[in-house]
Write a protein that holds these residues in place. Structure first.
Motif, PDB file in Angstrom:
ATOM      1  N   THR A 101      -3.565 -36.359  21.730  1.00 52.49           N
ATOM      2  CA  THR A 101      -2.805 -36.000  22.954  1.00 52.49           C
ATOM      3  C   THR A 101      -1.370 -35.521  22.278  1.00 52.49           C
ATOM      4  O   THR A 101      -0.851 -36.053  21.678  1.00 52.49           O
ATOM      5  N   ILE A 102      -1.065 -34.408  22.772  1.00 55.48           N
ATOM      6  CA  ILE A 102       0.157 -33.758  22.321  1.00 55.48           C
ATOM      7  C   ILE A 102       1.325 -33.625  23.349  1.00 55.48           C
ATOM      8  O   ILE A 102       0.993 -33.591  24.604  1.00 55.48           O
ATOM      9  N   THR A 103       2.485 -34.292  22.928  1.00 52.48           N
ATOM     10  CA  THR A 103       3.635 -34.128  23.706  1.00 52.48           C
ATOM     11  C   THR A 103       4.648 -33.570  23.374  1.00 52.48           C
ATOM     12  O   THR A 103       4.963 -33.449  22.079  1.00 52.48           O
ATOM     13  N   ARG A 104       5.378 -32.736  24.416  1.00 51.82           N
ATOM     14  CA  ARG A 104       6.518 -31.782  23.861  1.00 51.82           C
ATOM     15  C   ARG A 104       7.719 -32.515  24.500  1.00 51.82           C
ATOM     16  O   ARG A 104       7.689 -32.632  25.667  1.00 51.82           O
ATOM     17  N   LEU A 105       8.906 -32.641  23.662  1.00 49.18           N
ATOM     18  CA  LEU A 105      10.145 -33.042  24.307  1.00 49.18           C
ATOM     19  C   LEU A 105      11.189 -32.121  23.901  1.00 49.18           C
ATOM     20  O   LEU A 105      10.924 -30.990  23.088  1.00 49.18           O
ATOM     21  N   GLY A 106      12.078 -31.967  24.745  1.00 50.96           N
ATOM     22  CA  GLY A 106      13.346 -31.196  24.396  1.00 50.96           C
ATOM     23  C   GLY A 106      12.728 -29.663  24.616  1.00 50.96           C
ATOM     24  O   GLY A 106      13.360 -28.716  23.760  1.00 50.96           O
ATOM     25  N   ASN A 107      12.131 -29.188  25.461  1.00 49.18           N
ATOM     26  CA  ASN A 107      11.718 -27.870  25.727  1.00 49.18           C
ATOM     27  C   ASN A 107      10.717 -27.617  24.603  1.00 49.18           C
ATOM     28  O   ASN A 107      10.719 -26.276  24.353  1.00 49.18           O
ATOM     29  N   GLY A 108      10.231 -28.212  23.775  1.00 49.02           N
ATOM     30  CA  GLY A 108       9.424 -28.148  22.839  1.00 49.02           C
ATOM     31  C   GLY A 108       9.888 -28.157  21.491  1.00 49.02           C
ATOM     32  O   GLY A 108       9.507 -27.764  20.173  1.00 49.02           O
ATOM     33  N   ALA A 109      11.210 -28.444  21.251  1.00 48.17           N
ATOM     34  CA  ALA A 109      11.868 -28.571  20.122  1.00 48.17           C
ATOM     35  C   ALA A 109      11.457 -29.884  19.379  1.00 48.17           C
ATOM     36  O   ALA A 109      11.407 -29.621  18.204  1.00 48.17           O
ATOM     37  N   PHE A 110      10.994 -31.067  19.940  1.00 46.58           N
ATOM     38  CA  PHE A 110      10.196 -31.957  19.351  1.00 46.58           C
ATOM     39  C   PHE A 110       8.789 -32.105  19.961  1.00 46.58           C
ATOM     40  O   PHE A 110       8.596 -32.102  21.091  1.00 46.58           O
ATOM     41  N   GLU A 111       7.727 -32.287  18.940  1.00 50.97           N
ATOM     42  CA  GLU A 111       6.403 -32.207  19.350  1.00 50.97           C
ATOM     43  C   GLU A 111       5.908 -33.458  18.487  1.00 50.97           C
ATOM     44  O   GLU A 111       6.090 -33.460  17.399  1.00 50.97           O
ATOM     45  N   PHE A 112       4.944 -34.115  19.152  1.00 51.34           N
ATOM     46  CA  PHE A 112       4.243 -35.283  18.322  1.00 51.34           C
ATOM     47  C   PHE A 112       2.802 -35.276  19.173  1.00 51.34           C
ATOM     48  O   PHE A 112       2.559 -35.053  20.341  1.00 51.34           O
ATOM     49  N   ALA A 113       1.829 -35.452  18.319  1.00 51.55           N
ATOM     50  CA  ALA A 113       0.432 -35.628  18.761  1.00 51.55           C
ATOM     51  C   ALA A 113      -0.133 -37.159  18.286  1.00 51.55           C
ATOM     52  O   ALA A 113       0.397 -37.131  17.003  1.00 51.55           O
ATOM     53  N   PHE A 114      -0.941 -37.708  19.014  1.00 52.19           N
ATOM     54  CA  PHE A 114      -1.147 -38.848  18.650  1.00 52.19           C
ATOM     55  C   PHE A 114      -2.655 -39.186  19.066  1.00 52.19           C
ATOM     56  O   PHE A 114      -3.173 -38.623  20.083  1.00 52.19           O
ATOM     57  N   ALA A 115      -3.619 -40.289  18.507  1.00 54.05           N
ATOM     58  CA  ALA A 115      -4.887 -40.461  18.667  1.00 54.05           C
ATOM     59  C   ALA A 115      -4.908 -41.949  18.348  1.00 54.05           C
ATOM     60  O   ALA A 115      -4.520 -42.343  17.289  1.00 54.05           O
ATOM     61  N   ASN A 116      -5.721 -42.598  18.987  1.00 53.50           N
ATOM     62  CA  ASN A 116      -5.903 -44.093  18.634  1.00 53.50           C
ATOM     63  C   ASN A 116      -7.470 -44.330  18.931  1.00 53.50           C
ATOM     64  O   ASN A 116      -8.140 -44.004  19.631  1.00 53.50           O
ATOM     65  N   MET A 117      -7.831 -45.340  17.929  1.00 56.28           N
ATOM     66  CA  MET A 117      -9.269 -45.475  17.934  1.00 56.28           C
ATOM     67  C   MET A 117     -10.452 -44.714  18.066  1.00 56.28           C
ATOM     68  O   MET A 117     -11.387 -44.608  18.606  1.00 56.28           O
TER      69      MET A 117
END
Length: 183
Positions: A101-117
């Motif tokens: 799952t990709i999440t963008r914060l601050g209009n895309g200045a900060f991005e993170f992707a995460f997956a579990n299990m």
């Protein structure tokens, strides 16, 4: 005719100037991908790439583990200004073809992707694939963790077999002690 030749040369020049797609593979143990074995078969790892030239890129991190289990992880990137030379956008992050799952914060200045299990298969080449767009000097970093599937200990197997034997003996005893009386 001159216009056709000029158009063809302009098109070829545009193709030559366009940034090429970049692809890199990093096996575990390389400078960009380290892993540490912990207790009970657990593994924690760190991976990254820096100085990614402008254009699209695909980085693949590969690893093989001795046990089946599940993995989880995150990948992050940040920039001071959206569109700056160090801005990087994730297109996709896959762990063994499972999309994070990709999440963008601050209009895309900060991005993170995460997956579990995510299922990790023993003895098979497992992959983490990061795909994105760099604006000229992109960078990202990530961490992953692995927990092997629970395998019963020998004492647990013995206790389970004794339990099955007791259930079988009880069923056999009840069958023998049943008396049929005809009227």
């Amino acid at each position: 005719m001159k216009r056709i030749i000029f158009s063809a040369l302009t098109g070829m020049a545009a193709i030559a100037v366009a940034p090429a797609a970049q692809a890199a593979t990093f096996p575990v143990g390389s400078a960009n991908f380290t892993a540490t074995q912990g207790p009970n078969g657990t593994v924690s790892g760190a991976f990254y790439n820096t100085g990614i030239a402008a254009g699209t890129f695909t980085d693949t991190f590969t690893f093989t583990l001795p046990f089946n289990g599940v993995g989880s992880g995150t990948v992050t990137t940040s920039t001071n200004f959206v569109g700056a030379p160090n801005d990087l956008d994730f297109t996709s992050v896959l762990i063994n073809d499972t999309a994070a799952t990709i999440t963008r914060l601050g209009n895309g200045a900060f991005e993170f992707a995460f997956a579990n299990m995510v299922p990790i298969v023993a003895g098979r080449l497992n992959t983490i694939t990061v795909t994105g767009l760099s604006r000229g000097n992109g960078a990202y970093g990530g961490q992953a963790s692995f927990i092997p599937s629970a395998v019963p200990e020998p004492a647990t197997w013995a206790l389970m077999l004794v339990g099955f034997a007791m259930v079988g003996a009880t069923a056999r005893f009840r069958r023998r002690s049943t008396k049929v009386v005809f009227a």
